[in-house]
Scaffold this active site. Structure first.
Site, short mmCIF file in Angstrom:
data_model
loop_
_atom_site.label_atom_id
_atom_site.label_comp_id
_atom_site.label_asym_id
_atom_site.label_seq_id
_atom_site.Cartn_x
_atom_site.Cartn_y
_atom_site.Cartn_z
N ASP A 88 0.78 -1.24 0.00
CA ASP A 88 0.00 0.00 0.00
C ASP A 88 0.82 1.29 0.00
OD1 ASP A 88 -2.77 -1.24 2.08
OD2 ASP A 88 -1.95 -1.91 0.17
N CYS A 102 -1.93 -2.05 7.73
CA CYS A 102 -1.91 -3.01 6.62
C CYS A 102 -0.63 -3.84 6.58
CB CYS A 102 -2.13 -2.27 5.30
SG CYS A 102 -3.78 -1.52 5.21
N LYS A 119 -7.08 -4.77 -3.42
CA LYS A 119 -7.91 -5.29 -2.34
C LYS A 119 -8.91 -4.22 -1.91
CE LYS A 119 -4.24 -4.11 1.02
NZ LYS A 119 -4.86 -3.11 1.89
N HIS A 126 -10.64 0.84 -3.55
CA HIS A 126 -12.03 0.94 -3.11
C HIS A 126 -12.94 1.49 -4.22
CE1 HIS A 126 -10.68 -0.16 0.81
NE2 HIS A 126 -9.97 0.93 0.99
#
Length: 635
Positions: free
Chosen positions: A452, A589, A547, A496
């Site tokens: 990330d 994360c 994800k 997202h």
């Protein structure tokens, strides 16, 4: 300036009782290697600065025992006849290697390696630690103060706050770390340091009026002197100082009150009186935090006493001196067996170590590793240790000016966030660099996961993490040098969906996020925030994982590749057994990814310096949790 002819008695009794036993059992001449290192840095410190080597080497050369001292040791029952005879001819005849004085160190850095016979090495413990722990504590604090001062001058004036001999060492350590001068005359004469000082409040109080005191000082020292103006009233003191010395007055000193406020008023008053070049020097219980808070005040220099002399709250560097390798009983110097403590919270790493550093393309330090005594030298890295003594005689003799310049140069290899005085974890933790595999089969069993590193998770993003961009740059540097070490490199991203809360992951419109289960809108598909941070070079990334499409997702193992393959399946299909993990954020994360990897049966290592956390406390808790789960997070 010590209570003995040599320095042999600057030790603890147990070192000589051990020596006595070694002489009796015949092991005194076994080859041995001892190392000095710090298991941890003081709380909140990001680096340490090594100091005291110049003093230590001279003391080691003079580590002898005269007849009177040996007789006293026998009278006290410390040593027997055989050990007494051994001490009569004692001097250290071994070798010492180490980091250069003024160098940086981190948890696990083997800053000093002492090689010789068991007898001659074991007796040096107290001397080594007393010098290095004191001087290093001072230099480490002083270096932080130098950074906080931002180029403004610093005077070391801690002699009245420590032992009279320690005061000399304090002045030397502060100077090599970047202080400009000292008030200690003995240090000035012994080490060639610039000395400064004018007058205390007692000087003003001893005169009938403040004006009389100032006139006396100016007549003695000239108009370039610095006058202490806060004995009575600061504003009136400044007016009197300028009236006596004229607008060419060298400086004024403020030693009380709100220094920021007083400095602003003093600067305005001096300028109004025509003393536009008169410097303002501030004193009064300063440390790196106070100096940093005064960054915007019109102050030209600082005088620091108590806090620099006492390591700014950490008067010792907490270094230890441990046996790490021992030779055979027959004295064969070629056969050294690694030894190590296993005690809870005090474990050590056995074997004679050599340290190396890795730098990125900008010259910034990105890693420090060590290799064992029988391991090959790593390619492309810079050796840290240098020879200091050979056969008991000093071979490394830089001047104090050279040490000072070196210290400034190595500090410049740290990124700005590591030099900030704000509390944080150690910038690096020294790790063992495993020998690079020699077979293709072994090479194919390791993968790198980059978690990330996206625009919304670095500075300026909707959930920006301090240090995120720096970590992205370090990961890029790591990839540039080590991409070939991995069977695959996978980079994950939050991905997202727009126009929805993604399963309650985003806060509802009109409500505020709780930053625990609900979050601000971030990393939305097709928006800039979801893209990789520009500091992350992705040329070596072989698989992109996304994800969080419509649901909360923290771990990269919840994501899929572009063809829909789950990350765990991708790794197993490639026969990967070991994972190196990097990215953002340590406490969210990255933590979730590393835990899932460990649960899936992979051997997991979190690469030091290549991850950034949201908060110090939660990051520390995450690292503890990962370590408990079997993840390698450092020694």
């Amino acid at each position: 300036m010590v209570p003995t002819a040599g320095t042999g008695l600057l030790t603890d009794r147990y070192e000589l009782t051990m020596l006595d036993s070694f002489v009796r059992d015949g092991s005194v001449d076994r080859r041995a290697v001892f190392e000095a290192f710090a298991r941890r840095l003081p709380e909140g410190r990001r680096y340490g600065m090594l100091a005291g080597l110049g003093r230590l080497l001279a003391l080691v050369e003079d580590f002898t025992f005269d007849a009177g001292e040996i007789a006293w040791l026998r009278e006290q029952g410390v040593v027997g006849d055989e050990a007494a005879a051994y001490l009569a001819d004692f001097r250290f005849r071994g070798d010492i290697d180490g980091y250069r004085e003024g160098d940086l160190y981190f948890p696990g850095s083997p800053v000093l390696t002492v090689t010789g016979t068991l007898g001659e090495c074991v007796v040096l413990e107290t001397l080594v630690l007393s010098v290095l722990n004191h001087d290093t504590a001072v230099a480490s604090a002083a270096a932080r103060m130098v950074d906080a001062a931002g180029g403004r001058s610093l005077i070391e004036m801690g002699g009245r706050r420590t032992h009279e001999v320690a005061a000399i060492a304090t002045a030397r350590a502060a100077y090599l770390a970047g202080f400009d001068s000292t008030s200690n005359l003995a240090a000035g004469r012994l080490h060639g340091l610039p000395t400064v000082g004018t007058a205390a409040h007692a000087f003003t109080l001893a005169h009938e009026t403040e004006e009389d005191a100032f006139r006396s000082q100016v007549e003695a020292l000239g108009v370039g002197t610095t006058l202490l103006v806060d004995t009575y009233d600061v504003a009136e003191g400044i007016r009197t100082a300028v009236r006596v010395a004229g607008p060419e007055l060298g400086g004024i000193r403020l030693d009380s009150g709100d220094l920021a406020e007083e400095a602003v008023k003093a600067r305005a008053l001096l300028d109004s009186l025509g003393a536009t070049r008169t410097r303002i020097v501030a004193t009064s219980d300063l440390d790196e935090f106070v100096i940093s808070a005064l960054a915007d005040a019109p102050i030209d220099g600082y005088g620091v006493g108590t806090r620099v002399a006492t390591g700014s709250g950490h008067p010792t560097a907490s270094m230890v001196y441990k046996l790490v390798a021992i030779g055979s009983l027959d004295g064969d110097s070629e056969q050294l067996t690694p030894v190590a403590k296993k005690s809870k919270d005090k474990a050590s790493v056995g074997g004679h170590k050599r340290s190396y550093r890795e730098y990125d393309d900008r010259g910034l330090l990105v890693a420090e590793v060590f290799v064992g005594q029988d391991e090959s030298e790593p390619d492309g890295l810079t050796r840290v240790q240098v020879p200091l003594l050979r056969d008991g005689r000093t071979v490394h003799t830089p001047s104090l000016a050279e040490i000072r310049a070196f210290a400034a140069a190595v500090l410049a290899t740290l990124p700005a966030d590591a030099r900030n005085v704000a509390a944080g974890p150690p910038y690096l933790t020294v790790t063992h660099r495993e020998e690079k595999a020699v077979t293709a089969e072994t090479d194919t069993k390791k993968a790198l996961i980059v978690v990330d590193v996206q625009n919304d998770f670095v500075e300026g993003g909707s959930l920006g993490v301090t240090g995120g961009r720096e970590v992205a740059s370090r990961i890029s540097a790591h990839l540039a040098k080590h991409a070939g070490d991995y069977a695959l490199v996978a980079a994950s991203r939050d991905w997202h969906r727009p126009g929805e809360t993604n399963g309650g992951h985003f806060h509802e419109p009109g409500e505020s996020p709780d930053f625990t289960t609900t979050w601000p809108v971030h990393c939305v598909q097709g928006e800039t925030g979801s893209e990789y941070a520009p500091e992350l070079v992705t040329d070596a990334v072989t698989h992109h994982v996304v994800k969080g499409m419509g649901v909360p997702a923290y771990s990269a193992f919840e994501g899929v590749t572009e063809d829909g393959t789950m990350l765990a399946d991708l790794l197993r299909d490639a026969d990967v057994e070991r994972l190196d993990i990097t990215g953002i954020a340590t406490d969210y994360c990255v933590r979730a990814t590393a835990l899932d990897a460990a649960r899936a049966g992979f051997r997991v290592r979190l690469l030091p310096g290549l991850h950034a956390g949201v908060a110090e406390e939660s990051s520390a808790a995450a690292l503890s949790e990962l370590e408990a789960a079997g993840v390698e997070v450092g020694p």
